[in-house]
Design a protein around this motif. Structure first.
Motif, PDB file in Angstrom:
ATOM      1  N   ARG A   1      -3.265 -13.901  -5.421  1.00 41.32           N
ATOM      2  CA  ARG A   1      -3.555 -13.569  -4.012  1.00 41.32           C
ATOM      3  C   ARG A   1      -4.352 -14.680  -3.334  1.00 41.32           C
TER       4      ARG A   1
ATOM      5  N   ASP B   1     -12.154  -8.169   3.188  1.00 36.68           N
ATOM      6  CA  ASP B   1     -12.734  -7.071   2.389  1.00 36.68           C
ATOM      7  C   ASP B   1     -12.881  -7.485   0.925  1.00 36.68           C
ATOM      8  N   LYS B   2     -11.991  -8.395   0.487  1.00 40.26           N
ATOM      9  CA  LYS B   2     -12.072  -8.860  -0.906  1.00 40.26           C
ATOM     10  C   LYS B   2     -13.092  -9.980  -1.047  1.00 40.26           C
TER      11      LYS B   2
ATOM     12  N   SER C   1      -6.198   0.044  -8.927  1.00 43.37           N
ATOM     13  CA  SER C   1      -5.143  -0.797  -8.356  1.00 43.37           C
ATOM     14  C   SER C   1      -4.259  -1.377  -9.453  1.00 43.37           C
TER      15      SER C   1
ATOM     16  N   ARG D   1      -4.259  -6.638   9.742  1.00 44.40           N
ATOM     17  CA  ARG D   1      -4.300  -5.958   8.431  1.00 44.40           C
ATOM     18  C   ARG D   1      -4.555  -6.958   7.304  1.00 44.40           C
ATOM     19  N   ARG D   2      -3.811  -8.069   7.317  1.00 48.64           N
ATOM     20  CA  ARG D   2      -3.964  -9.052   6.239  1.00 48.64           C
ATOM     21  C   ARG D   2      -5.363  -9.674   6.263  1.00 48.64           C
TER      22      ARG D   2
ATOM     23  N   THR E   1       0.836  -1.200   0.000  1.00 52.99           N
ATOM     24  CA  THR E   1       0.000   0.000   0.000  1.00 52.99           C
ATOM     25  C   THR E   1       0.872   1.252   0.000  1.00 52.99           C
TER      26      THR E   1
ATOM     27  N   LYS F   1      -8.125  -8.295   7.379  1.00 47.75           N
ATOM     28  CA  LYS F   1      -9.081  -7.304   6.878  1.00 47.75           C
ATOM     29  C   LYS F   1      -8.986  -7.205   5.356  1.00 47.75           C
ATOM     30  N   GLU F   2      -7.758  -7.162   4.844  1.00 49.61           N
ATOM     31  CA  GLU F   2      -7.551  -7.037   3.395  1.00 49.61           C
ATOM     32  C   GLU F   2      -8.238  -8.190   2.658  1.00 49.61           C
TER      33      GLU F   2
END
Ligand code: DC
Length: 232
Positions: A97, A169-170, A82, A162-163, A22, A165-166
């Protein structure tokens, strides 16, 4: 670039989920530099290995896959959107991912032949426009002469949050404990491997991002870059 001139590279290293991607994206936009996400190159090799059901200790076949990634890899940065990763014409942005690739990527990236191909690909991507390059060994190996090296870190719990949530969120259906397991496993393999383990370059600026926003981190790195340009 003239002979003897240092490449205009900002090298950003750090462990999984320390905020590198990011920060690197935002910084590259702010400075008008190109972006080099080296993790996505290793992930592309791991994707092919998973798809072709290659054993993760089959070094010769993994080397062949790395050669094909070196030939076909492309990262596009559409304005305001992105980054997208391609192998030839195929868009692999989402596929690299996936949790399966996340598990395979550290074992794949310990292979010496894979690293050799990826480092060549990374060095080929330098341009006079300037590059923000992020990964694990950018400041220590790939661009050891970079004029600015940054090592980003954050507390393990924060990185897991963080990971998690990332990925959620996807829309990925995963548990926090699976993210915890994968992050710890990657930390261990990335820091203890024989070839180019994750380590802090002696001349790197260390930034702990645990309690910092992305904007604050980008601001700090830009300030250091600009002051070093003035002092040249
Ligand atoms: O930055 P990332 O999480 O997308 O990286 C995925 C993996 O790729 C990481 O666990 C180790 C490997 N990697 C590497 O070995 N060297 C790099 N310069 C970048 C990534």
């Amino acid at each position: 670039m003239n002979a003897g001139e240092k490449p205009r590279v900002i090298a950003i290293d750090g462990p999984a989920a320390s905020g590198k991607s990011t920060v690197a994206l935002s910084l590259s936009r702010r400075l008008g530099f190109r972006l080099m996400d080296s993790g996505s190159m290793y992930r592309a090799v791991a994707l092919l290995a998973v798809e072709k059901e290659v054993q993760l200790d089959d070094e010769n076949t993994l080397f062949e896959l790395a050669r094909s990634v070196r030939a076909d890899f492309r990262l596009e940065l559409p304005p305001g959107a992105s980054p997208r990763v391609f192998l030839g014409d195929r868009d692999v942005t989402e596929a690299i991912r996936s949790p399966g690739v996340g598990e395979a990527v550290s074992p794949v990236s310990v292979v010496g032949g894979v690293r050799k191909e990826m480092v060549s690909l990374q060095r080929e991507s330098v341009s006079e426009d300037g590059v923000v390059a992020e990964g694990r060994d950018i400041g220590t190996v790939v661009f050891s002469d970079a004029p600015l090296k940054v090592y980003l870190d954050a507390a393990l719990e924060e990185r897991i949050d963080r990971r998690y949530k990332e990925l959620t969120d996807k829309g990925m259906n995963i548990t926090r404990s699976s993210v915890e397991k994968e992050t710890e496993m990657r930390d261990t393999i990335d820091s203890s491997r024989e070839h180019s383990p994750l380590s802090i370059a002696p001349d790197a600026v260390l930034i702990d991002t645990t309690d910092m926003s992305v904007v604050e981190v980008v601001e700090e790195i830009s300030k250091i870059w600009n002051s070093r340009q003035r002092d040249r």
